[in-house]
Design a protein around this motif. Sequence first.
Motif, PDB file in Angstrom:
ATOM      1  N   LEU A  62      12.952 -16.801  -0.564  1.00 21.22           N
ATOM      2  CA  LEU A  62      12.440 -15.863  -1.564  1.00 21.22           C
ATOM      3  C   LEU A  62      11.854 -14.612  -0.921  1.00 21.22           C
ATOM      4  CD1 LEU A  62      10.730 -18.380  -4.005  1.00 21.22           C
ATOM      5  CD2 LEU A  62      13.025 -17.399  -4.148  1.00 21.22           C
ATOM      6  N   ARG A  63      11.009 -14.771   0.093  1.00 25.45           N
ATOM      7  CA  ARG A  63      10.385 -13.617   0.730  1.00 25.45           C
ATOM      8  C   ARG A  63       9.839 -13.991   2.094  1.00 25.45           C
ATOM      9  NH1 ARG A  63       5.174 -11.676  -2.571  1.00 25.45           N
ATOM     10  NH2 ARG A  63       5.327 -10.088  -0.941  1.00 25.45           N
ATOM     11  N   VAL A  64       9.534 -12.958   2.875  1.00 30.44           N
ATOM     12  CA  VAL A  64       8.922 -13.112   4.203  1.00 30.44           C
ATOM     13  C   VAL A  64       7.638 -12.297   4.209  1.00 30.44           C
ATOM     14  CG1 VAL A  64       9.184 -12.770   6.679  1.00 30.44           C
ATOM     15  CG2 VAL A  64      11.173 -13.415   5.297  1.00 30.44           C
ATOM     16  N   MET A  65       6.519 -12.936   4.588  1.00 31.48           N
ATOM     17  CA  MET A  65       5.205 -12.284   4.576  1.00 31.48           C
ATOM     18  C   MET A  65       4.670 -12.233   6.004  1.00 31.48           C
ATOM     19  SD  MET A  65       3.596 -14.059   1.145  1.00 31.48           S
ATOM     20  CE  MET A  65       3.770 -15.709   1.824  1.00 31.48           C
ATOM     21  N   ASP A  66       4.417 -11.008   6.477  1.00 33.97           N
ATOM     22  CA  ASP A  66       3.862 -10.813   7.817  1.00 33.97           C
ATOM     23  C   ASP A  66       2.332 -10.838   7.749  1.00 33.97           C
ATOM     24  OD1 ASP A  66       6.429 -10.538   8.859  1.00 33.97           O
ATOM     25  OD2 ASP A  66       6.467  -8.376   8.356  1.00 33.97           O
ATOM     26  N   GLY A  67       1.715 -10.696   8.926  1.00 35.70           N
ATOM     27  CA  GLY A  67       0.255 -10.654   8.979  1.00 35.70           C
ATOM     28  C   GLY A  67      -0.333 -11.204  10.256  1.00 35.70           C
ATOM     29  N   VAL A  91      -1.522 -18.826  -0.664  1.00 30.34           N
ATOM     30  CA  VAL A  91      -1.223 -19.607   0.521  1.00 30.34           C
ATOM     31  C   VAL A  91      -1.992 -19.002   1.692  1.00 30.34           C
ATOM     32  CG1 VAL A  91       0.868 -18.248   1.018  1.00 30.34           C
ATOM     33  CG2 VAL A  91       0.590 -20.515   2.012  1.00 30.34           C
ATOM     34  N   SER A  92      -2.706 -19.876   2.427  1.00 30.42           N
ATOM     35  CA  SER A  92      -3.501 -19.457   3.584  1.00 30.42           C
ATOM     36  C   SER A  92      -2.791 -19.903   4.852  1.00 30.42           C
ATOM     37  CB  SER A  92      -4.907 -20.068   3.531  1.00 30.42           C
ATOM     38  OG  SER A  92      -5.548 -19.738   2.318  1.00 30.42           O
ATOM     39  N   VAL A 137       1.191 -14.788  -3.299  1.00 30.75           N
ATOM     40  CA  VAL A 137       2.651 -14.781  -3.366  1.00 30.75           C
ATOM     41  C   VAL A 137       3.162 -14.056  -4.593  1.00 30.75           C
ATOM     42  CG1 VAL A 137       2.781 -16.926  -2.064  1.00 30.75           C
ATOM     43  CG2 VAL A 137       2.716 -17.007  -4.550  1.00 30.75           C
ATOM     44  N   ARG A 138       2.310 -13.694  -5.551  1.00 30.71           N
ATOM     45  CA  ARG A 138       2.742 -13.008  -6.760  1.00 30.71           C
ATOM     46  C   ARG A 138       2.835 -11.505  -6.559  1.00 30.71           C
ATOM     47  NH1 ARG A 138      -2.016 -14.583 -10.604  1.00 30.71           N
ATOM     48  NH2 ARG A 138      -3.034 -13.635  -8.773  1.00 30.71           N
ATOM     49  N   ALA A 139       1.990 -10.991  -5.659  1.00 30.18           N
ATOM     50  CA  ALA A 139       1.858  -9.534  -5.524  1.00 30.18           C
ATOM     51  C   ALA A 139       2.792  -8.995  -4.445  1.00 30.18           C
ATOM     52  CB  ALA A 139       0.414  -9.164  -5.188  1.00 30.18           C
ATOM     53  N   ARG A 140       3.129  -7.736  -4.619  1.00 30.73           N
ATOM     54  CA  ARG A 140       3.944  -7.082  -3.601  1.00 30.73           C
ATOM     55  C   ARG A 140       3.155  -6.940  -2.309  1.00 30.73           C
ATOM     56  NH1 ARG A 140       8.509  -3.863  -3.618  1.00 30.73           N
ATOM     57  NH2 ARG A 140       8.631  -2.337  -1.922  1.00 30.73           N
ATOM     58  N   GLU A 141       1.900  -6.467  -2.435  1.00 29.21           N
ATOM     59  CA  GLU A 141       1.009  -6.422  -1.269  1.00 29.21           C
ATOM     60  C   GLU A 141       0.319  -7.785  -1.190  1.00 29.21           C
ATOM     61  OE1 GLU A 141       0.887  -3.994   0.834  1.00 29.21           O
ATOM     62  OE2 GLU A 141       2.282  -2.743  -0.311  1.00 29.21           O
ATOM     63  N   HIS A 142       0.959  -8.671  -0.469  1.00 29.97           N
ATOM     64  CA  HIS A 142       0.554 -10.081  -0.465  1.00 29.97           C
ATOM     65  C   HIS A 142      -0.731 -10.336   0.309  1.00 29.97           C
ATOM     66  CE1 HIS A 142       1.947 -10.396   3.721  1.00 29.97           C
ATOM     67  NE2 HIS A 142       2.940  -9.582   3.328  1.00 29.97           N
ATOM     68  N   LYS A 143      -1.042  -9.495   1.287  1.00 28.26           N
ATOM     69  CA  LYS A 143      -2.179  -9.768   2.170  1.00 28.26           C
ATOM     70  C   LYS A 143      -3.487  -9.399   1.473  1.00 28.26           C
ATOM     71  CE  LYS A 143      -3.709  -8.934   6.921  1.00 28.26           C
ATOM     72  NZ  LYS A 143      -3.414  -8.190   8.182  1.00 28.26           N
ATOM     73  N   LEU A 144      -4.305 -10.439   1.188  1.00 22.07           N
ATOM     74  CA  LEU A 144      -5.579 -10.200   0.509  1.00 22.07           C
ATOM     75  C   LEU A 144      -6.715  -9.966   1.490  1.00 22.07           C
ATOM     76  CD1 LEU A 144      -5.457 -12.879  -2.342  1.00 22.07           C
ATOM     77  CD2 LEU A 144      -4.985 -10.431  -2.502  1.00 22.07           C
ATOM     78  N   SER A 145      -6.870 -10.862   2.480  1.00 23.97           N
ATOM     79  CA  SER A 145      -7.970 -10.728   3.436  1.00 23.97           C
ATOM     80  C   SER A 145      -7.615 -11.476   4.712  1.00 23.97           C
ATOM     81  CB  SER A 145      -9.280 -11.267   2.845  1.00 23.97           C
ATOM     82  OG  SER A 145      -9.136 -12.641   2.504  1.00 23.97           O
ATOM     83  N   GLY A 199     -14.150 -14.870  -8.040  1.00 22.40           N
ATOM     84  CA  GLY A 199     -12.941 -14.647  -8.817  1.00 22.40           C
ATOM     85  C   GLY A 199     -11.903 -15.736  -8.638  1.00 22.40           C
ATOM     86  N   GLY A 200     -12.043 -16.549  -7.610  1.00 22.51           N
ATOM     87  CA  GLY A 200     -11.098 -17.630  -7.381  1.00 22.51           C
ATOM     88  C   GLY A 200      -9.924 -17.246  -6.518  1.00 22.51           C
ATOM     89  N   VAL A 201      -9.851 -16.000  -6.034  1.00 25.43           N
ATOM     90  CA  VAL A 201      -8.752 -15.546  -5.178  1.00 25.43           C
ATOM     91  C   VAL A 201      -9.321 -15.243  -3.799  1.00 25.43           C
ATOM     92  CG1 VAL A 201      -6.907 -13.863  -4.862  1.00 25.43           C
ATOM     93  CG2 VAL A 201      -7.564 -14.557  -7.166  1.00 25.43           C
ATOM     94  N   GLY A 202      -8.939 -16.057  -2.818  1.00 22.51           N
ATOM     95  CA  GLY A 202      -9.426 -15.841  -1.462  1.00 22.51           C
ATOM     96  C   GLY A 202     -10.793 -16.451  -1.251  1.00 22.51           C
TER      97      GLY A 202
END
Length: 526
Positions: free
Chosen positions: A286-291, A306-307, A320-328, A366-369
């Motif tokens: 589905l996608r590849v997330m860097d970081g 996903v952490s 995984v829902r957002a285009r800018e996947h990296k939250l923190s 907020g429950g995210v991160g």
Amino acid sequence: MSQFNFVSDLQNALIMDGETRGPAPRWKKKLEASLNGSVNTTRSVLSVSYNTSFSGVQAPTKTPGKSSEGKTKKSNTTPSKTPGGGDRFIPNRAATNFELAHFLVNKDSGDKSDEENDKATSSNSNESNVQASAHKGDRQKLISEVAQVGDSKGGRILCYQNKAPAAPETHNNPLKVVYSIKTPISTKSGSRYIPTTSERILDAPDFINDYYLNLMDWSADNIVAVALGSCVYLWNAQTGNIEQLTEFEEGDYAGSLSWIQEGQILAIGNSTGAVELWDCSKVKRLRVMDGHSARVGSLAWNSFLVSSGSRDGTIVHHDVRAREHKLSTLSGHTQEVCGLKWSTDFKYLASGGNDNLVNVWSAVSGGVGTATDPLHKFNDHQAAVRALAWCPWQPSTLASGGGTADRCIKFWNVNNGTLMKSVDSKSQVCALLFSRHYKELISAHGFANNQLTIWKYPTMVKQADLTGHTSRVLQMAMSPDGSTVISAGADETLRLWNCFAPDPLASKKAVSTSKGKQSVFRQSIR
């Protein structure tokens, strides 16, 4: 004067009662022999009576018509051999407590003398009896304390050999199965039996023997994902079908695998530092997330979040829902993050690293991160911490296991940040899992026994050892129903253990109680 000497000599020769210078006559020799014999027999009888009176045995009385001379000779003779033909018992001076022996030998004689004294004093007054008995008890207690004999009722006077030395911890007795009381295929744990042999064995060639990687996971749809070399395979536990999901380029490999809570989305952390999302129902990426700048060795899901933990020491939260996947990004470790687990209520994230630290991160409002600073930082382990597990019925209880230099399983209360219990498992702790049906914990270990151990929680009493792997057990995962555990070892095998099967008696009781309930309509009839 010579005539007078002659006359005296002549008179002496004629006197029969006088002494003669020649040999003694025969009658005189017999007399002397009889006299000497009577003196010797008298002495022997005295010696026997003296010895018997000293040892507490009465001297034998002479029975008329029978001679006791033969019996006396037999009692005085020393046997040439030990009765029964055995060897002699020689006391061991190094292992004998001479103070205790002296106390036990003289105890009976002291009791007898005290009884005689008590009888003599009882004729005087009753008060003296009480004082004598009190004095006797105090004296016995004082002697016992000085001699340090304690309770001497079961004590032995002489010790003939030292105790056998204990076997080393890693010793396996090859004759254990001969005299073992337990059945060879199961172990009794309270009211249930735990099978100690694997139910099924699967080959896992090219399974990477790396303590810091997490290369297996079991989905809610009963599919096991495992990384072998540069490939990732899917094994359907219900049908037994095997399917290859992906294969990395030469030199690259998967470092961690983790299924989403519901569905067939698999997250794969690779050696380049990226996290890939795969739809396994369609075998499509589905996608590849860097970081990360180094390999990703640990992953943990929290709904759509996903952490990932990396060798660069950072933890990244991906939406995984957002285009800018990296939250923190969390920077709580100085070395590779090899353990990552969300709590069962998703309020805390626990991370373990090669820097011997266990960090607990609290989720944001907020429950995210999570927060960027750890809520607790535990540094009691003396080796890398890879094994992490949250208790299902106590969401605030975290279990962590240390590596070879530590070997301890520790339990933490994340509400107040205290250490509740620590147990030395005697070997490297590679993985931990809590049971869903029993208050038990299973741990995977390395050298020297390479076993899985089931512990009773919270007492941490060992219930059973599941053996079969010939190398360390690196990974564990639990089936969706919580009854079966799959283990992956460095011996390139996967083994399934049916160690947490639900109790059939408990299910029958539940069915019987449900059948026993009457309907409201029937209860209303009187």
